[in-house]
Every structure is written in C-alpha cells, then in structure tokens.
Design a protein around this motif. Structure first.
Motif, PDB file in Angstrom:
ATOM      1  N   GLY A  61      25.731  18.192 -50.545  1.00 22.00           N
ATOM      2  CA  GLY A  61      24.462  18.304 -50.939  1.00 22.00           C
ATOM      3  C   GLY A  61      24.633  17.972 -52.629  1.00 22.00           C
ATOM      4  N   ASP A  62      25.484  18.570 -53.116  1.00 20.14           N
ATOM      5  CA  ASP A  62      25.777  18.633 -54.543  1.00 20.14           C
ATOM      6  C   ASP A  62      25.854  17.005 -55.160  1.00 20.14           C
ATOM      7  OD1 ASP A  62      25.289  21.460 -54.803  1.00 20.14           O
ATOM      8  OD2 ASP A  62      27.471  21.776 -54.274  1.00 20.14           O
ATOM      9  N   ALA A  64      23.406  14.751 -54.720  1.00 20.76           N
ATOM     10  CA  ALA A  64      22.103  14.985 -55.659  1.00 20.76           C
ATOM     11  C   ALA A  64      22.569  14.140 -56.816  1.00 20.76           C
ATOM     12  CB  ALA A  64      21.871  16.335 -55.818  1.00 20.76           C
ATOM     13  N   GLU A  65      23.725  13.571 -57.105  1.00 12.96           N
ATOM     14  CA  GLU A  65      24.175  12.720 -58.223  1.00 12.96           C
ATOM     15  C   GLU A  65      24.142  11.224 -57.909  1.00 12.96           C
ATOM     16  OE1 GLU A  65      25.798  13.643 -61.220  1.00 12.96           O
ATOM     17  OE2 GLU A  65      26.655  15.597 -61.013  1.00 12.96           O
ATOM     18  N   THR A 106      25.551  11.629 -48.676  1.00 19.60           N
ATOM     19  CA  THR A 106      24.184  11.694 -48.782  1.00 19.60           C
ATOM     20  C   THR A 106      23.736  11.746 -47.080  1.00 19.60           C
ATOM     21  OG1 THR A 106      24.128  10.423 -50.688  1.00 19.60           O
ATOM     22  CG2 THR A 106      22.308  10.142 -49.151  1.00 19.60           C
TER      23      THR A 106
END
Length: 289
Positions: A62-63, A66-67, A93
């Motif tokens: 998820g990190d 998020a980018e 994703t």
DNA sequence: CAAACGTGGCC
DNA sequence: TGGCCAAGTTT
C-alpha cells in the motif's frame, strides 16, 4: 544410505546459502515479491542496494501504491527493464485494492498480477508461503539439464518435458519442495554455473548425468545474442535517465540532447510514451508518469 | 514462437 | 574488445 540429488542439494544449501535480505523472515512476502521483480534478468549484486532503498521507503504494498508510478520508475534507478518498476507499482496497487494489502499466497492469484509470470508466481508462493510448486528459472533449468538429462544447457524455451521432469521430482511435502526450489536455484547460481561450473564443489557431482557422460558440449541452436550498443533500447535508456534526473518537466530538446540519432530518439520517445514510462504535459514537455 | 525490453561485469 | 550472461514477462 544413498542420498538423492534433492537431499544432497538441500543439505548443501543449509551450509552454503548466501545471507540475502529477502531471505530474512522480516522481509515478508512483500520483500520476496519485490526481490523477485528486481532479480528478473538482473544480478544479485546490482539488486541489493536498490532493494534496501525500496523496502525502507515502501515497507508494504500500500505504501508503494500510494505513490505515483513515476516515483517507482525513478527509484528503480539503473536496474534495467524499467517496465518492471511500472508493473511492480501496478501489482502493488492491485494488492492494495483487491487483496486487502496482503501479497496473495496462491499461484493463480499471483499469476494474475501484472509483471508476474509463471516463474515469479511459483517463486513467491514457494519462498514466501512455503507452497509446493515447481520453480523453473534459468538456474534450476540448468541444474536439471545437467544432473538429470545429461545436457550442458537447457533449450532456449521451457519444454513440456522439462516441466514434467520438474513436477515428477518435486518432493511431496510442501516444505521439502520449497527447500528444493531455493536450494536448486542457489546451486545453479553458485556452483552449477553457465560458464565455469565448480564441479569439484558440487554436492551432486557423483550423481550428475552430464558429468557421467564426460561433459558433452551443447548441441543445437545457440542462445540469441542480445546486442545493446546503439540500439533503440539503449536510446530509450538514455532518454529515461534524463527524465529520472529531472524533477520538473523537460523540453523535447533537453531530452534529445541525450542521443544523437534523430530518427532513433523519436522512436524511443514514442515507445516510452506508449509504455507509460513517460508522459507529455499540456505544454509539450515530458516527465515521468 | 520470436522479438522486444536495460544495464553492467567478466573473460 | 565484444560476445555472453544475469532469480523473465509480454506481445
């Protein structure tokens, strides 16, 4: 008692395996998955520093999700085949949105993610989750070719016979199968190497069919050489390097200064745009996605 | 199935 | 020096 190729290889692995970060328990399935993407066609030594940066920056799928995908491409650096960065971002994703942020454990679910083919799905399921799968990478294929088939090299593409052999010898117990997968890959990487195999150090030398046959040389078509200097691929790499270094959109002129051949750089830029590795801004500049 | 797709190190 | 090789996937 007589030991098998598999038992001997697993025993050897216990004493000789490299201490790699993605083999630590704290790496988790995400660490294993990231390492597998990076290791596709890429040596361990080049992956190590980039892997550490990625896991520190994006400790969970998820990190990364998020980018922007462009940040993934930038952080990919010079590992090569930058579409892998795009696909890893897309896979992260998909995991974040469709799998509760957890790297799936089944081969089928893994295989459906972008950038994950037959090898990587089997590898992640096996290494991260201890599932029972035949893991057929270039190392394992070479080990099987030599130890079991008596050939110096496997064919250019994976054959049905090869898959059958790999399945036939796969240990029944999932944990044993996973141990064999890791051990056979390591044996191929460290001992049963393509060029100068270290047969004196090989735990299965006494059982190796290739050795027993007197090391017959490879017959059949040579592997296709992959030229690079002066190719479109190198041109794409040069243009993308400019985009990675830039933190604001750049003019086409700036981009094209990185490559002399006009026709080639036009082709390369179009290719980068088509692949989603670059985007054109409203004012006709270029940046990472 | 062949071709495209990066990059760097080694002999 | 240049071809070979490195934990492949996609089209």
């Amino acid at each position: 008692m007589v030991m098998s190729v598999i038992e001997l290889t697993v025993g050897w692995y216990r004493d000789h395996k490299r201490d790699l970060p993605w083999r630590h328990p704290e790496a988790g399935a995400w660490g294993v998955m990231v390492s597998e993407f990076m290791l596709q066609q890429t040596p361990v030594s080049r992956v190590l520093p980039v892997y550490e940066l990625w896991l520190a920056r994006w400790p969970k799928p998820g990190d990364l999700a998020a980018e922007s995908s462009g940040e993934a491409v930038r952080a990919w650096g010079r590992l090569g085949y930058p579409r892998r960065a795009l696909r890893l971002h897309a896979a992260a994703t998909a995991i974040a949105t469709g799998h509760g942020g957890v790297v799936p454990a089944s081969y089928e679910e893994l295989r459906s993610l972008p950038g994950i083919g037959d090898y990587t799905a089997a590898a992640v399921a096996s290494f991260a989750y201890g599932r029972r799968h035949a893991v057929l990478d270039t190392n394992v294929r070479r080990v099987l070719a030599r130890a079991y088939s008596g050939a110096q090299y496997p064919a250019n593409t994976v054959s049905a016979a090869e898959r059958e052999l790999a399945k036939r010898i796969l240990p029944e117990q999932a944990s044993d199968a996973a141990a064999w997968a890791a051990a056979s890959m390591e044996l191929g990487a460290l001992v049963c190497t393509a060029k100068a195999p270290r047969c004196e150090q090989c735990p299965v030398a006494a059982l190796c069919k290739w050795r027993e046959s007197g090391y017959p040389e490879h017959t059949g078509p040579a592997r296709r050489g992959q030229s690079y200097a002066g190719t479109d691929r190198q041109c794409r790499g040069a243009l993308l390097a400019v985009l990675r270094a830039a933190h604001i959109p750049v003019e086409a002129e700036t981009l094209f200064a990185a490559w002399p051949d006009e026709a080639q750089r036009g082709r390369a830029l179009q290719g980068l745009l088509t692949d989603g590795l670059a985007v054109r801004t409203a004012d006709s500049r270029y940046r990472l996605p």
